[in-house]
Design a protein around this motif. Structure first.
Motif, short mmCIF file in Angstrom:
data_model
loop_
_atom_site.label_atom_id
_atom_site.label_comp_id
_atom_site.label_asym_id
_atom_site.label_seq_id
_atom_site.Cartn_x
_atom_site.Cartn_y
_atom_site.Cartn_z
N ASP A 215 51.47 2.66 14.23
CA ASP A 215 50.48 3.64 14.65
C ASP A 215 49.75 3.07 15.86
N ARG A 216 49.87 3.72 17.01
CA ARG A 216 49.36 3.14 18.25
C ARG A 216 47.84 3.22 18.34
N ASP A 217 47.20 3.99 17.47
CA ASP A 217 45.74 4.02 17.46
C ASP A 217 45.16 2.93 16.57
N SER A 218 45.73 2.78 15.36
CA SER A 218 45.17 1.82 14.39
C SER A 218 45.88 0.47 14.41
N GLY A 219 47.11 0.43 14.94
CA GLY A 219 47.90 -0.80 14.90
C GLY A 219 48.61 -1.01 13.58
N GLU A 220 48.42 -0.10 12.62
CA GLU A 220 49.05 -0.23 11.31
C GLU A 220 50.55 -0.01 11.41
N GLN A 221 51.31 -0.86 10.71
CA GLN A 221 52.76 -0.73 10.68
C GLN A 221 53.22 -0.16 9.35
N ARG A 222 54.25 0.68 9.42
CA ARG A 222 54.79 1.28 8.21
C ARG A 222 56.32 1.25 8.27
N THR A 223 56.93 1.38 7.10
CA THR A 223 58.38 1.38 7.01
C THR A 223 58.85 2.73 6.48
N HIS A 224 59.84 3.30 7.14
CA HIS A 224 60.45 4.56 6.71
C HIS A 224 61.91 4.31 6.37
N ARG A 225 62.42 5.08 5.42
CA ARG A 225 63.85 5.05 5.09
C ARG A 225 64.45 6.42 5.38
N THR A 226 65.65 6.42 5.92
CA THR A 226 66.32 7.69 6.21
C THR A 226 67.82 7.54 6.04
N LYS A 227 68.48 8.66 5.77
CA LYS A 227 69.93 8.65 5.63
C LYS A 227 70.62 8.68 6.99
#
Length: 528
Positions: A215-227
């Motif tokens: 997230d470019r505003d908060s700096g928070e990183q997240r992980t997504h999974r996709t097929k």
């Protein structure tokens, strides 16, 4: 923090990414889209803003592309009559007009008619326009006609040496609003739209993809999974292949910069001019935002997608000199009120020049590692919906049971009215909200269509719309844009959701930015 798995994860919030998200979500696939900046923040807000077949592409024998685009014009016009409308194009003719020297047509004519020395004969232009009229099965748009510029009002602004012109049809499109409306419709059908969310990496894991975003505003990183991963990164498509997903690909993009200038209004009618230069190139001079004229575009190589494109002094002088070959009243650099530039990510077909590079699109699936990725190369705004359908043809084999194509003729948000009903809609809005000026009422209908009533709500007077920021922009509209259209800054509003940046001064823009920052902070505090 891990997210639930989706069928598709789309990188890129331009017209191709949002068009694919809408189509896929409407077929029942679960979709997440990540855009590192604002929607339409790059190529998709910097076009010449035309739904057109591409008359000059006939010189390159790109008949399939032109036909597909011509068919699409009317399909799209019906689905978005608020942000797209028919426009007549005036092509002045003079015997000295020349081809771009490397087109297949010019090479052929130079062989069989060497005495023409690259000039375009009138019969050839008329043949091209005949094909243009008939390739796409026109039903709404009128065909080509001939103008006597010595007597027609369209000849008044043009130099007297031009006595004849051809007039044909194409369409205007509000390009960045097209992107936002596709994103809105995708979200309404279940897609998750993440703006200001940068993809840091993507890796194949257990038959799928694991994507890390920030997230470019908060700096928070997240992980997504996709097929399945869809790379609709536009100018960054090659960077995503090489740096983010790290797969081998022989396909590449050619970055071509197109620059435009905007001047005060140069002529009184609502038709566009199609100018042909002695160097074989073409430009348009288009009525723009009621009080202005848009002139463009150039074709120049652009190397680095991370380098923000801008209209160079050389390009500005080129466009001014080009226009001055036609207009009686010369313009100068002091007449330019704004300029903008975008990078077209064309499929690299090895063409000898930026002008000659194909505007067609190429779609490539790589599933060698067990999880598929679809890479999108090239394309043009007119064929975005067909590109999305073609992308889904590549995607659905990985998702058995997915429903078929559906977007043709389906209205975008606010577009549920007839192509010829805009004036009626404007009159109705002005009657129901009598405090609106004619400019204001038309602007709202052209931006939001039937959603204009939702934007204004139950307001009985202008004061009920909250603080005014100038040029008919009010707090009520900004709240709509922040809550429903992902706008976060003044730039998002005045250059992509509308073009009121042409009318607001620095103080008004600063106040708008301040107000939006205060509202973001208030909403964030309330959510804690």
């Amino acid at each position: 923090m891990s997210q639930s798995e989706t069928d598709l994860f789309i990188i890129g919030g331009g017209i191709n990414g949002c068009g694919i998200a809408r189509d896929a979500a409407g077929r029942g696939l679960t979709v997440t889209l990540a855009e590192m900046n604002d929607l339409a923040s790059a190529t998709s807000s910097a076009s010449t803003k035309l739904f057109h077949g591409g008359l000059r592409y006939l010189e390159y024998f790109e008949v399939r592309l032109v036909r597909e685009a011509l068919v699409e014009r009317e399909t799209l016009l019906r689905a978005m009559p608020h942000i797209s409308w028919p426009m007549r194009f005036v092509l002045p003719y003079h015997p000295d007009m020349r081809f771009e020297g490397e087109t297949p047509t010019s090479k052929l004519l130079n062989t069989v008619m060497p005495w023409m020395k690259g000039r375009r004969p009138a019969w050839l232009i008329r043949l091209g326009l005949f094909m243009y009229d008939n390739l796409g099965g026109r039903k709404i748009l009128p065909g080509t006609s001939t103008l006597d510029l010595r007597t027609a009002p369209e000849g008044a602004p043009i130099e007297d040496r031009f006595e004849k012109a051809y007039e044909y049809s194409d369409c205007w499109i509000e390009d960045s609003r097209l992107v936002v409306l596709n994103a809105r419709d995708a979200e309404a059908r279940g897609a998750q739209i993440l703006t200001r969310t940068k993809v840091l990496s993507a890796a194949r894991v257990e038959g799928g993809w694991e994507i890390v975003v920030e997230d470019r505003d908060s700096g928070e990183q997240r992980t997504h999974r996709t097929k399945m991963l869809v790379n609709a990164g536009g100018p960054w498509v090659g960077d995503i292949i090489q740096q983010k997903v790290r797969i081998n690909s022989t396909e590449g993009v050619r970055l071509v910069r197109g620059s435009h200038i905007v001047t005060k209004r140069l002529f009184d009618h609502d038709k566009c001019y199609f100018f042909q230069g002695t160097d074989g190139r073409i430009i348009f001079a288009i009525p723009y935002e009621t009080d202005f004229t848009l002139i463009g575009t150039t074709d120049a190589e652009h190397v680095n997608p991370d380098e923000k494109p801008s209209c160079t002094p050389e390009e500005k002088r080129y466009l001014i000199a080009f226009a001055n070959q036609y207009f009686k009243q010369d313009i100068g650099e002091e007449d330019v009120v704004w300029s903008y530039s975008g990078v077209r990510p064309l499929y690299d077909d090895g063409a000898s020049s930026a002008t000659a590079a194909t505007r067609d699109y190429t779609l490539k699936v790589d599933d060698a590692g067990g999880a598929p990725i679809l890479n999108i190369f090239g394309g043009k705004i007119t064929t975005y919906r067909r590109l999305a359908e073609s992308a889904l043809e590549k995607i659905v084999p990985y998702f058995p049971g997915t429903s078929g194509a559906w977007t043709a003729g389906k209205a975008l948000p606010g577009g549920d009215f007839g192509v010829d009903e805009v004036d009626r809609l404007v009159a109705r809005l002005a009657k129901e909200y009598p405090f609106l000026t004619p400019f204001w009422a038309k602007r709202l209908v052209r931006a939001y269509g039937t959603d204009a009533w939702l934007v204004l709500g139950e307001a009985k007077d202008e004061a009920a719309l909250g603080e005014g920021f100038g040029a008919t922009l009010t707090a009520r509209e900004i709240e709509w844009l922040m809550d429903r259209e992902w706008a976060r800054t003044a730039e998002d509003v005045i250059w992509r959701r509308n073009k009121l940046g042409l009318r607001l001064d620095d103080g008004q823009v600063a106040r708008l930015d301040e107000w939006m920052a205060e509202r973001r902070a208030s909403l964030a505090h309330a959510a804690e």
